[in-house]
Scaffold this motif. Structure first.
Motif, PDB file in Angstrom:
ATOM      1  N   THR A   1       0.830  -1.205   0.000  1.00  0.00           N
ATOM      2  CA  THR A   1       0.000   0.000   0.000  1.00  0.00           C
ATOM      3  C   THR A   1       0.863   1.253   0.000  1.00  0.00           C
ATOM      4  N   LEU A   2       1.827   1.311   0.917  1.00  0.00           N
ATOM      5  CA  LEU A   2       2.695   2.476   1.025  1.00  0.00           C
ATOM      6  C   LEU A   2       3.512   2.683  -0.247  1.00  0.00           C
ATOM      7  N   ARG A   3       4.055   1.587  -0.760  1.00  0.00           N
ATOM      8  CA  ARG A   3       4.894   1.693  -1.957  1.00  0.00           C
ATOM      9  C   ARG A   3       4.087   2.186  -3.151  1.00  0.00           C
ATOM     10  N   SER A   4       2.834   1.756  -3.250  1.00  0.00           N
ATOM     11  CA  SER A   4       2.032   2.162  -4.409  1.00  0.00           C
ATOM     12  C   SER A   4       1.703   3.656  -4.368  1.00  0.00           C
ATOM     13  N   VAL A   5       1.591   4.226  -3.158  1.00  0.00           N
ATOM     14  CA  VAL A   5       1.382   5.671  -3.049  1.00  0.00           C
ATOM     15  C   VAL A   5       2.666   6.412  -3.408  1.00  0.00           C
ATOM     16  N   LEU A   6       3.777   5.951  -2.886  1.00  0.00           N
ATOM     17  CA  LEU A   6       5.059   6.597  -3.180  1.00  0.00           C
ATOM     18  C   LEU A   6       5.408   6.515  -4.661  1.00  0.00           C
ATOM     19  N   ASN A   7       4.937   5.467  -5.348  1.00  0.00           N
ATOM     20  CA  ASN A   7       5.251   5.286  -6.766  1.00  0.00           C
ATOM     21  C   ASN A   7       4.326   6.067  -7.692  1.00  0.00           C
ATOM     22  N   GLN A   8       3.317   6.748  -7.152  1.00  0.00           N
ATOM     23  CA  GLN A   8       2.435   7.537  -8.006  1.00  0.00           C
ATOM     24  C   GLN A   8       3.196   8.682  -8.663  1.00  0.00           C
ATOM     25  N   ARG A   9       2.949   8.893  -9.936  1.00  0.00           N
ATOM     26  CA  ARG A   9       3.640   9.968 -10.660  1.00  0.00           C
ATOM     27  C   ARG A   9       3.228  11.346 -10.155  1.00  0.00           C
ATOM     28  N   TYR A  10       1.983  11.469  -9.735  1.00  0.00           N
ATOM     29  CA  TYR A  10       1.518  12.744  -9.192  1.00  0.00           C
ATOM     30  C   TYR A  10       2.157  12.943  -7.820  1.00  0.00           C
TER      31      TYR A  10
ATOM     32  N   LEU B   1       8.993   6.298   6.211  1.00  0.00           N
ATOM     33  CA  LEU B   1       9.038   7.730   6.500  1.00  0.00           C
ATOM     34  C   LEU B   1      10.406   8.185   6.979  1.00  0.00           C
ATOM     35  N   ARG B   2      11.412   7.379   6.769  1.00  0.00           N
ATOM     36  CA  ARG B   2      12.713   7.628   7.367  1.00  0.00           C
ATOM     37  C   ARG B   2      13.563   8.640   6.609  1.00  0.00           C
ATOM     38  N   LEU B   3      13.233   8.942   5.364  1.00  0.00           N
ATOM     39  CA  LEU B   3      14.144   9.711   4.527  1.00  0.00           C
ATOM     40  C   LEU B   3      14.328  11.148   5.002  1.00  0.00           C
ATOM     41  N   GLU B   4      13.230  11.836   5.314  1.00  0.00           N
ATOM     42  CA  GLU B   4      13.377  13.247   5.664  1.00  0.00           C
ATOM     43  C   GLU B   4      12.171  13.721   6.465  1.00  0.00           C
ATOM     44  N   VAL B   5      12.398  14.152   7.684  1.00  0.00           N
ATOM     45  CA  VAL B   5      11.311  14.607   8.536  1.00  0.00           C
ATOM     46  C   VAL B   5      11.063  16.085   8.296  1.00  0.00           C
ATOM     47  N   ARG B   6       9.794  16.453   8.097  1.00  0.00           N
ATOM     48  CA  ARG B   6       9.392  17.850   7.926  1.00  0.00           C
ATOM     49  C   ARG B   6       8.221  18.121   8.859  1.00  0.00           C
TER      50      ARG B   6
ATOM     51  N   GLU C   1       5.502  17.621  11.518  1.00  0.00           N
ATOM     52  CA  GLU C   1       4.857  16.452  12.114  1.00  0.00           C
ATOM     53  C   GLU C   1       4.765  15.290  11.131  1.00  0.00           C
ATOM     54  N   GLY C   2       4.910  15.601   9.863  1.00  0.00           N
ATOM     55  CA  GLY C   2       4.824  14.543   8.859  1.00  0.00           C
ATOM     56  C   GLY C   2       6.186  14.225   8.303  1.00  0.00           C
ATOM     57  N   LEU C   3       6.214  13.662   7.109  1.00  0.00           N
ATOM     58  CA  LEU C   3       7.493  13.350   6.496  1.00  0.00           C
ATOM     59  C   LEU C   3       7.357  13.375   4.990  1.00  0.00           C
ATOM     60  N   GLU C   4       8.325  13.981   4.316  1.00  0.00           N
ATOM     61  CA  GLU C   4       8.223  14.185   2.871  1.00  0.00           C
ATOM     62  C   GLU C   4       9.132  13.224   2.123  1.00  0.00           C
ATOM     63  N   VAL C   5       8.558  12.509   1.169  1.00  0.00           N
ATOM     64  CA  VAL C   5       9.308  11.584   0.340  1.00  0.00           C
ATOM     65  C   VAL C   5       8.949  11.840  -1.108  1.00  0.00           C
ATOM     66  N   ALA C   6       9.938  12.266  -1.911  1.00  0.00           N
ATOM     67  CA  ALA C   6       9.738  12.512  -3.341  1.00  0.00           C
ATOM     68  C   ALA C   6       8.553  13.438  -3.592  1.00  0.00           C
ATOM     69  N   GLY C   7       8.440  14.503  -2.784  1.00  0.00           N
ATOM     70  CA  GLY C   7       7.373  15.483  -2.974  1.00  0.00           C
ATOM     71  C   GLY C   7       6.071  15.116  -2.314  1.00  0.00           C
ATOM     72  N   LYS C   8       5.983  13.958  -1.702  1.00  0.00           N
ATOM     73  CA  LYS C   8       4.751  13.504  -1.049  1.00  0.00           C
ATOM     74  C   LYS C   8       4.922  13.596   0.467  1.00  0.00           C
ATOM     75  N   THR C   9       3.888  14.020   1.175  1.00  0.00           N
ATOM     76  CA  THR C   9       3.951  14.056   2.627  1.00  0.00           C
ATOM     77  C   THR C   9       3.225  12.854   3.199  1.00  0.00           C
ATOM     78  N   MET C  10       3.781  12.306   4.265  1.00  0.00           N
ATOM     79  CA  MET C  10       3.206  11.117   4.881  1.00  0.00           C
ATOM     80  C   MET C  10       3.157  11.323   6.388  1.00  0.00           C
ATOM     81  N   LYS C  11       2.088  10.849   6.999  1.00  0.00           N
ATOM     82  CA  LYS C  11       1.904  11.041   8.431  1.00  0.00           C
ATOM     83  C   LYS C  11       1.197   9.824   9.023  1.00  0.00           C
ATOM     84  N   ILE C  12       1.656   9.400  10.198  1.00  0.00           N
ATOM     85  CA  ILE C  12       1.028   8.282  10.909  1.00  0.00           C
ATOM     86  C   ILE C  12       0.315   8.818  12.139  1.00  0.00           C
TER      87      ILE C  12
END
Length: 264
Positions: free
Chosen positions: A19-28, A52-57, A59-70
């Motif tokens: 699930t997580l990988r498919s969101v990160l792989n979205q072109r948008y 979410l380990r790559l870069e903390v911004r 309360e969330g975390l940004e990976v390849a332009g996408k923000t992720m939060k648990i």
């Protein structure tokens, strides 16, 4: 235009990586992924944190332009988790991606954004999904097309494929969140409320949005089917729409056809 994807999770360590990988792989890339965990006792949260380990911004975390939060704490079940994810969302458009599902292709959210940007009056859109067996995620066992959906079919228990449903956040703000009274079919009640009662402007997209593993509370066993049917009747009655037992059995015939076609 920001898209918020809400994933409700509980003890989902076996599947949530897909699930997580498919969101990160979205072109948008203007995507906010909110994982609402219900207090898992397995490695679900740890797996999410690895992504979410790559870069903390903040309360969330940004990976390849996408923000992720648990968000991990106790909730009242999947629809309560969805509601809390929606309340936390900052996107213009909101969709749901379950923790054992994944996007069928990497351009799904790109298409969603394009459709909403092309029509500022569009309030929601939906497409198709397909089911696969856990043993072979490449083999379709049932294809669920929303192409036939019309609001009057709700009285027969038909609805658009919920995992393909994307809606402007302002629609939830105007018409409300998932009704926790309907424990197995709050998504159906939401469709009745939006399409039949409030007649939102929506559009069908001929596209396979999501790959779903078979199983889940609403698809397992006769007792679960009885609960789903009761919820469907309750949702229709709540909004003053007539139905009867014979109407609801039509839905099972259509499902049987989908299963046969899915295996061809």
């Amino acid at each position: 235009m920001k898209i918020s994807v809400i994933t409700a999770a509980w003890n989902s360590s076996k599947t949530i990586q897909d699930t997580l990988r498919s969101v990160l792989n979205q072109r948008y890339t203007n995507v906010e992924h909110i994982i609402k965990d219900g207090g898992s006792t397995d490695d679900t949260v740890a797996i999410c944190e690895d992504f979410l380990r790559l870069e903390v911004r903040g309360e969330g975390l940004e990976v390849a332009g996408k923000t992720m939060k648990i968000i991990s704490d106790r909730d009242k079940g999947i629809y309560d988790a969805m509601n809390r994810g929606i309340e936390a969302a900052t996107g213009d458009i909101i969709g749901i991606l379950n923790s054992d599902d994944f996007y069928t292709s990497d351009d799904v959210l790109e298409r969603v954004a394009w459709e909403f940007e092309a029509d500022p009056e569009l309030e929601a859109l939906y497409g198709d999904i397909h089911f696969v067996d856990d043993a072979d995620l490449t083999k379709c066992v049932r294809y669920y097309s929303s192409s036939y959906f019309r609001p009057w079919l709700l009285r027969f228990g038909f609805m658009p494929a919920h995992p393909s449903f994307y809606v402007r956040k302002e629609v939830y703000q105007k018409y409300g969140l998932y009704d926790l009274q309907f424990r197995t079919s709050s998504d159906f009640e939401m469709m009745v409320r939006l399409f039949a009662k409030n007649k939102i402007k929506a559009k069908y997209i001929k596209k396979d949005f999501v790959t779903m593993r078979t199983g889940g509370e609403s698809t397992a066993g006769m007792e679960a089917k009885r609960k789903v049917n009761n919820d469907i009747v309750g949702a229709l009655k709540k909004h003053g729409i007539f139905t009867c037992g014979a109407f609801r059995y039509v839905r099972y015939g259509v499902k049987a056809v989908e299963l046969v076609l899915g295996r061809l």
